[in-house]
Design an enzyme around this catalytic site. Structure first.
Site, PDB file in Angstrom:
ATOM      1  N   ASP A  11       0.830  -1.206   0.000  1.00  0.00           N
ATOM      2  CA  ASP A  11       0.000   0.000   0.000  1.00  0.00           C
ATOM      3  C   ASP A  11       0.868   1.261   0.000  1.00  0.00           C
ATOM      4  OD1 ASP A  11      -2.323   1.469   0.024  1.00  0.00           O
ATOM      5  OD2 ASP A  11      -2.693   1.246   2.160  1.00  0.00           O
TER       6      ASP A  11
ATOM      7  N   HIS B   1       2.547   3.269  -8.897  1.00  0.00           N
ATOM      8  CA  HIS B   1       2.387   1.835  -9.185  1.00  0.00           C
ATOM      9  C   HIS B   1       3.573   1.331  -9.993  1.00  0.00           C
ATOM     10  CE1 HIS B   1      -1.502   1.985  -7.443  1.00  0.00           C
ATOM     11  NE2 HIS B   1      -2.099   2.610  -8.433  1.00  0.00           N
TER      12      HIS B   1
ATOM     13  N   LEU C 221      11.275 -20.713  -4.327  1.00  0.00           N
ATOM     14  CA  LEU C 221      10.276 -19.831  -3.715  1.00  0.00           C
ATOM     15  C   LEU C 221       8.977 -19.952  -4.498  1.00  0.00           C
ATOM     16  CD1 LEU C 221       9.668 -17.257  -1.815  1.00  0.00           C
ATOM     17  CD2 LEU C 221      10.230 -15.894  -3.827  1.00  0.00           C
TER      18      LEU C 221
ATOM     19  N   ARG D  62       0.072   7.675  -2.749  1.00  0.00           N
ATOM     20  CA  ARG D  62       0.571   8.768  -1.900  1.00  0.00           C
ATOM     21  C   ARG D  62       2.036   9.058  -2.182  1.00  0.00           C
ATOM     22  NH1 ARG D  62      -0.826   6.174   3.417  1.00  0.00           N
ATOM     23  NH2 ARG D  62      -1.423   4.474   2.028  1.00  0.00           N
ATOM     24  N   TRP D  63       2.805   8.019  -2.465  1.00  0.00           N
ATOM     25  CA  TRP D  63       4.237   8.188  -2.782  1.00  0.00           C
ATOM     26  C   TRP D  63       4.376   9.073  -4.017  1.00  0.00           C
ATOM     27  CZ3 TRP D  63       7.398   6.930  -6.938  1.00  0.00           C
ATOM     28  CH2 TRP D  63       8.778   6.885  -6.693  1.00  0.00           C
TER      29      TRP D  63
HETATM   30  C1  FPP Z   1      -1.897   0.087  -3.322  1.00  0.00           C
HETATM   31  O1  FPP Z   1      -1.439   1.421  -3.307  1.00  0.00           O
HETATM   32  C2  FPP Z   1      -1.300  -0.667  -4.427  1.00  0.00           C
HETATM   33  C3  FPP Z   1      -1.998  -1.285  -5.427  1.00  0.00           C
HETATM   34  C4  FPP Z   1      -3.472  -1.274  -5.502  1.00  0.00           C
HETATM   35  C5  FPP Z   1      -1.333  -1.980  -6.545  1.00  0.00           C
HETATM   36  C6  FPP Z   1      -0.011  -2.659  -6.262  1.00  0.00           C
HETATM   37  C7  FPP Z   1       0.661  -2.886  -7.572  1.00  0.00           C
HETATM   38  C8  FPP Z   1       1.997  -2.849  -7.791  1.00  0.00           C
HETATM   39  C9  FPP Z   1       2.981  -2.678  -6.719  1.00  0.00           C
HETATM   40  C10 FPP Z   1       2.560  -2.967  -9.171  1.00  0.00           C
HETATM   41  C11 FPP Z   1       2.240  -4.225  -9.886  1.00  0.00           C
HETATM   42  C12 FPP Z   1       2.724  -5.446  -9.221  1.00  0.00           C
HETATM   43  C13 FPP Z   1       2.571  -6.682  -9.713  1.00  0.00           C
HETATM   44  C14 FPP Z   1       3.047  -7.842  -8.906  1.00  0.00           C
HETATM   45  C15 FPP Z   1       1.927  -6.977 -10.999  1.00  0.00           C
HETATM   46  P1  FPP Z   1      -2.518   2.588  -3.347  1.00  0.00           P
HETATM   47  O2  FPP Z   1      -2.720   2.987  -4.748  1.00  0.00           O
HETATM   48  O3  FPP Z   1      -3.748   2.163  -2.624  1.00  0.00           O
HETATM   49  O4  FPP Z   1      -1.756   3.721  -2.566  1.00  0.00           O
HETATM   50  P2  FPP Z   1      -2.432   4.871  -1.695  1.00  0.00           P
HETATM   51  O5  FPP Z   1      -2.953   4.224  -0.449  1.00  0.00           O
HETATM   52  O6  FPP Z   1      -1.274   5.778  -1.425  1.00  0.00           O
HETATM   53  O7  FPP Z   1      -3.503   5.510  -2.515  1.00  0.00           O
END
Ligand code: FPP
Length: 256
Positions: A29, A46, A140, A33-34
């Site tokens: 998560d 992402h 793994l 925000r990053w």
């Molecule tokens: C949550 O951050 C993250 C996600 C919904 C997607 C995670 C995806 C990746 C790390 C890239 C793809 C990875 C693979 C394995 C295919 P958020 O958007 O909810 O962040 P926020 O809380 O700051 O809004």
């Protein structure tokens, strides 16, 4: 893979020379925000998050974790803006196109858990090919949870089991937790030991509900794109310092 080690893990984990986690899951998560902190659009986060995925896979493999389960896309994420959903799908495609060879070379088995029927046929075929290619790998198991929800997992398992009862393959009276567990997406893997959530929130968000029963939970404020081997190691060290009691008393589990 439900091995001797898995059966003894409950007592072994409480010993002073406690081993590291065999199965780690991560709620990745904080991407949005990053990115926003850097004045960029959410999807930039992402994309940056893919690098953290690479580093946790490397770390997990090198530190003896047997299974790593990453929450990439939840059943609820479809409700995000269309453009964000489409970037997440592209990234999923990108990982399947560009990372599978490297995973295979490193003896990593890739599995996708979740309701893949919602994905287009091209993506489903790529998933099947990647899973088939890496099926025999054993360093793994990397589970990518995509269109996954913990309640979906349990409901899906209940349906499969009910079908087996109807088909006479499963006796109703014989069903217990371990039978039911065989229908859950992570069946055959070690029990979940450690669930990490990045990004500062302290909730499970419908991730591995069944599997979390006795998992240790670790929350960090680190946003996912900043998550690296060092933060992972801190979480593992924290895990190792805990006394896992599995319903017993502290005295019971500390008896040598
Ligand atoms: C949550 O951050 C993250 C996600 C919904 C997607 C995670 C995806 C990746 C790390 C890239 C793809 C990875 C693979 C394995 C295919 P958020 O958007 O909810 O962040 P926020 O809380 O700051 O809004």
């Amino acid at each position: 893979m439900l091995s001797k080690r898995s059966k003894t893990a409950q007592t072994a984990a409480a010993q002073p020379d406690v081993a590291g986690p065999r199965h780690v899951a991560i709620i990745m998560d904080g991407n949005g925000r990053w990115a926003q902190k850097k004045g960029k659009i959410r999807t930039f986060g992402h994309k940056a998050g893919v690098e953290s995925v690479r580093s946790v896979v490397r770390f997990a493999r090198e530190s003896g974790v047997e299974s790593l389960t990453l929450f990439a896309f939840s059943s609820e994420n479809w409700k995000r803006p269309e453009e964000e959903v489409s970037v997440l799908m592209e990234l999923f495609n990108f990982v399947l196109n560009n990372e599978v060879k490297r995973l295979h070379k490193n003896d990593v088995r890739l599995k996708v858990i979740g309701d893949t029927s919602a994905f287009d046929e091209k993506l489903r075929t790529k998933i099947q090919k990647a899973e088939a290619l890496t099926e025999q790998n054993s360093a793994l198991v990397l589970n990518i949870a995509a269109n996954y929800g913990g309640r979906w997992d349990i409901t899906h398992a209940a349906k499969l089991m009910a079908q087996d009862v109807l088909d006479g393959k499963q006796q109703l009276d014989a069903i217990d937790e371990s039978h039911f567990g065989q229908y859950i997406c992570t069946a055959g893997l070690p029990e979940l030991d450690l669930l990490i959530r990045t990004g500062g929130e302290r909730r499970i968000s419908n991730f591995l509900l069944w599997q979390c029963a006795y998992a240790e939970l670790y929350f960090t404020d680190t946003l996912w794109p900043d998550f690296d081997e060092k933060v992972f190691q801190t979480a593992v060290d924290d895990f190792k310092a805990r006394q896992r009691r599995f319903g017993l008393t502290g005295e019971q589990v500390s008896v040598p």
